[in-house]
Design a protein around this motif. Structure first.
Motif, PDB file in Angstrom:
ATOM      1  N   VAL A   1      71.504  75.269 141.819  1.00  0.00           N
ATOM      2  CA  VAL A   1      70.273  74.535 141.497  1.00  0.00           C
ATOM      3  C   VAL A   1      70.332  74.016 140.066  1.00  0.00           C
ATOM      4  N   GLU A   2      70.681  74.905 139.146  1.00  0.00           N
ATOM      5  CA  GLU A   2      70.710  74.532 137.730  1.00  0.00           C
ATOM      6  C   GLU A   2      71.744  73.448 137.454  1.00  0.00           C
ATOM      7  N   HIS A   3      72.942  73.588 138.034  1.00  0.00           N
ATOM      8  CA  HIS A   3      74.002  72.620 137.778  1.00  0.00           C
ATOM      9  C   HIS A   3      73.714  71.272 138.423  1.00  0.00           C
ATOM     10  N   ALA A   4      73.170  71.285 139.649  1.00  0.00           N
ATOM     11  CA  ALA A   4      72.867  70.019 140.321  1.00  0.00           C
ATOM     12  C   ALA A   4      71.839  69.214 139.529  1.00  0.00           C
ATOM     13  N   LEU A   5      70.795  69.884 139.051  1.00  0.00           N
ATOM     14  CA  LEU A   5      69.765  69.174 138.297  1.00  0.00           C
ATOM     15  C   LEU A   5      70.268  68.762 136.916  1.00  0.00           C
TER      16      LEU A   5
ATOM     17  N   ALA B   1      72.293  65.671 137.606  1.00  0.00           N
ATOM     18  CA  ALA B   1      71.371  64.581 137.950  1.00  0.00           C
ATOM     19  C   ALA B   1      70.755  63.991 136.684  1.00  0.00           C
ATOM     20  N   ALA B   2      70.397  64.862 135.742  1.00  0.00           N
ATOM     21  CA  ALA B   2      69.843  64.380 134.474  1.00  0.00           C
ATOM     22  C   ALA B   2      70.888  63.586 133.693  1.00  0.00           C
ATOM     23  N   GLU B   3      72.143  64.062 133.687  1.00  0.00           N
ATOM     24  CA  GLU B   3      73.221  63.327 133.011  1.00  0.00           C
ATOM     25  C   GLU B   3      73.392  61.933 133.608  1.00  0.00           C
ATOM     26  N   GLU B   4      73.204  61.835 134.927  1.00  0.00           N
ATOM     27  CA  GLU B   4      73.367  60.560 135.624  1.00  0.00           C
ATOM     28  C   GLU B   4      72.131  59.667 135.514  1.00  0.00           C
ATOM     29  N   GLY B   5      71.064  60.197 134.930  1.00  0.00           N
ATOM     30  CA  GLY B   5      69.837  59.420 134.791  1.00  0.00           C
ATOM     31  C   GLY B   5      69.046  59.294 136.079  1.00  0.00           C
ATOM     32  N   ILE B   6      69.263  60.234 137.023  1.00  0.00           N
ATOM     33  CA  ILE B   6      68.568  60.161 138.313  1.00  0.00           C
ATOM     34  C   ILE B   6      67.820  61.459 138.607  1.00  0.00           C
ATOM     35  N   ASP B   7      67.448  62.167 137.569  1.00  0.00           N
ATOM     36  CA  ASP B   7      66.759  63.446 137.756  1.00  0.00           C
ATOM     37  C   ASP B   7      65.479  63.274 138.577  1.00  0.00           C
ATOM     38  N   GLY B   8      64.669  62.290 138.224  1.00  0.00           N
ATOM     39  CA  GLY B   8      63.414  62.040 138.937  1.00  0.00           C
ATOM     40  C   GLY B   8      63.624  61.712 140.402  1.00  0.00           C
TER      41      GLY B   8
ATOM     42  N   VAL C   1      66.175  62.354 142.315  1.00  0.00           N
ATOM     43  CA  VAL C   1      66.751  63.492 143.032  1.00  0.00           C
ATOM     44  C   VAL C   1      65.667  64.509 143.363  1.00  0.00           C
ATOM     45  N   ARG C   2      64.831  64.815 142.400  1.00  0.00           N
ATOM     46  CA  ARG C   2      63.747  65.767 142.654  1.00  0.00           C
ATOM     47  C   ARG C   2      62.806  65.240 143.749  1.00  0.00           C
ATOM     48  N   GLU C   3      62.500  63.948 143.689  1.00  0.00           N
ATOM     49  CA  GLU C   3      61.628  63.351 144.702  1.00  0.00           C
ATOM     50  C   GLU C   3      62.276  63.436 146.081  1.00  0.00           C
ATOM     51  N   ALA C   4      63.580  63.161 146.137  1.00  0.00           N
ATOM     52  CA  ALA C   4      64.293  63.204 147.418  1.00  0.00           C
ATOM     53  C   ALA C   4      64.321  64.618 147.986  1.00  0.00           C
ATOM     54  N   LEU C   5      64.516  65.618 147.123  1.00  0.00           N
ATOM     55  CA  LEU C   5      64.522  67.010 147.581  1.00  0.00           C
ATOM     56  C   LEU C   5      63.156  67.398 148.143  1.00  0.00           C
ATOM     57  N   GLY C   6      62.098  66.843 147.550  1.00  0.00           N
ATOM     58  CA  GLY C   6      60.750  67.132 148.039  1.00  0.00           C
ATOM     59  C   GLY C   6      60.422  66.427 149.338  1.00  0.00           C
TER      60      GLY C   6
END
Length: 285
Positions: A212-216, A219-226, A228-233
């Motif tokens: 969980v920690e590494h994936a997020l 995702a933040a490094e790639e600029g897609i954190d938001g 990705v979180r939305e997609a997981l939800g």
């Protein structure tokens, strides 16, 4: 894209991303067996420490009989600790020293490793093998006040376990033999996260807090954190057990599936069973 025929307990030919590393082939096989199209996105690797933290001090204290309780958290860590203490204790001496202490196996994997080592008598922890069950197992054996408890760490310290032991008056000795790091090749992980953010992958399965920690983090490094979180939800989010689920909730993500038994096969089967129901409810038929 290969066609997968849906059936009972089926992912229905949908893409399923898994962040498993060491057991990635097994996870992919399970997903395929349940009608899914696996996407491998390994999120971590185990890196042995050049100077295992506290291992030699632990070995000396164990040999001297000043360790009261030893908690083994993982199979890999149990075997790694055997190697790490070898300058002080050989295999038979390590087993003999453990026999003088209360030994706890958090789950089936450290239990197997302890039997291999020749330690027949140890406390087994009930499922789902979280810090709560470890503490319950120790509480059943009497007070911990003033006792010295060694904890074989796995990747990162288990803070809730440490806090629970300290609250009971125990003196905690952490022993680390490996840590978690990102995979040497993060391209599959980054690709999967972009596909997840784009809405291509409706099902995500996590099997550890570190994943969980590494994936997020990536995702933040790639600029897609938001996204990705939305997609997981918006999709089906599966978690293997309470520790992993707690990590997701700390990130504001609520797992849809957490099997009663913290095993990959149970996670995949339950996720497959509930795929149609959950995705339909979330508007992703």
């Amino acid at each position: 894209m290969a066609h997968v025929s849906p059936g009972p307990a089926s992912f229905g030919g949908r893409l399923v991303v898994s962040f498993e590393s060491r057991r990635a082939p097994e996870m992919a096989s399970l997903v395929e067996r349940h009608g899914g199209l696996p996407v491998r996105a390994p999120a971590l690797r185990e890196v042995g420490l050049d100077a295992p933290e506290g291992a030699l001090a632990f070995a000396e204290a164990l040999a001297a009989g000043t360790i009261d309780v030893v908690i083994f958290m993982t199979g890999v860590g149990t075997r790694g600790l055997l190697d790490a203490v070898s300058p002080v204790l050989d295999r038979s001496a390590f087993a003999a020293a453990l026999a003088r202490a209360t030994v706890v196996a958090r789950g089936p994997k450290p239990a197997v490793a302890l039997r291999e080592l020749g330690v027949p008598d140890f406390v087994t922890v009930a499922a789902p093998n979280s810090h709560r069950e470890v503490l319950d197992a120790l509480d059943a054996r009497g007070p911990l006040v003033g006792k010295r408890v060694a904890v074989q760490e796995y990747g990162v310290p288990n803070a809730p376990l440490h806090e629970g032991l300290t609250a009971r008056g125990a003196l905690v000795l952490p022993v680390s033999v490996y840590r978690y790091a990102l995979p040497e090749d993060t391209a599959p992980l980054r690709s999967a996260l972009h596909r997840l953010a784009a809405g291509e992958i409706p099902i995500a399965l996590f099997t550890s807090r570190a994943q969980v920690e590494h994936a997020l983090l990536v995702a933040a490094e790639e600029g897609i954190d938001g996204p990705v979180r939305e997609a997981l939800g918006r999709g089906l989010l599966g978690s293997i057990g309470p520790v992993c689920s707690e990590a997701l909730r700390q990130e504001g993500l609520c797992p849809d599936v957490e099997p009663e038994h913290s095993k990959m096969g149970h996670l995949v089967k339950e996720a497959a069973n509930r795929t149609a129901e959950i995705l339909t409810r979330k508007g992703r038929p």
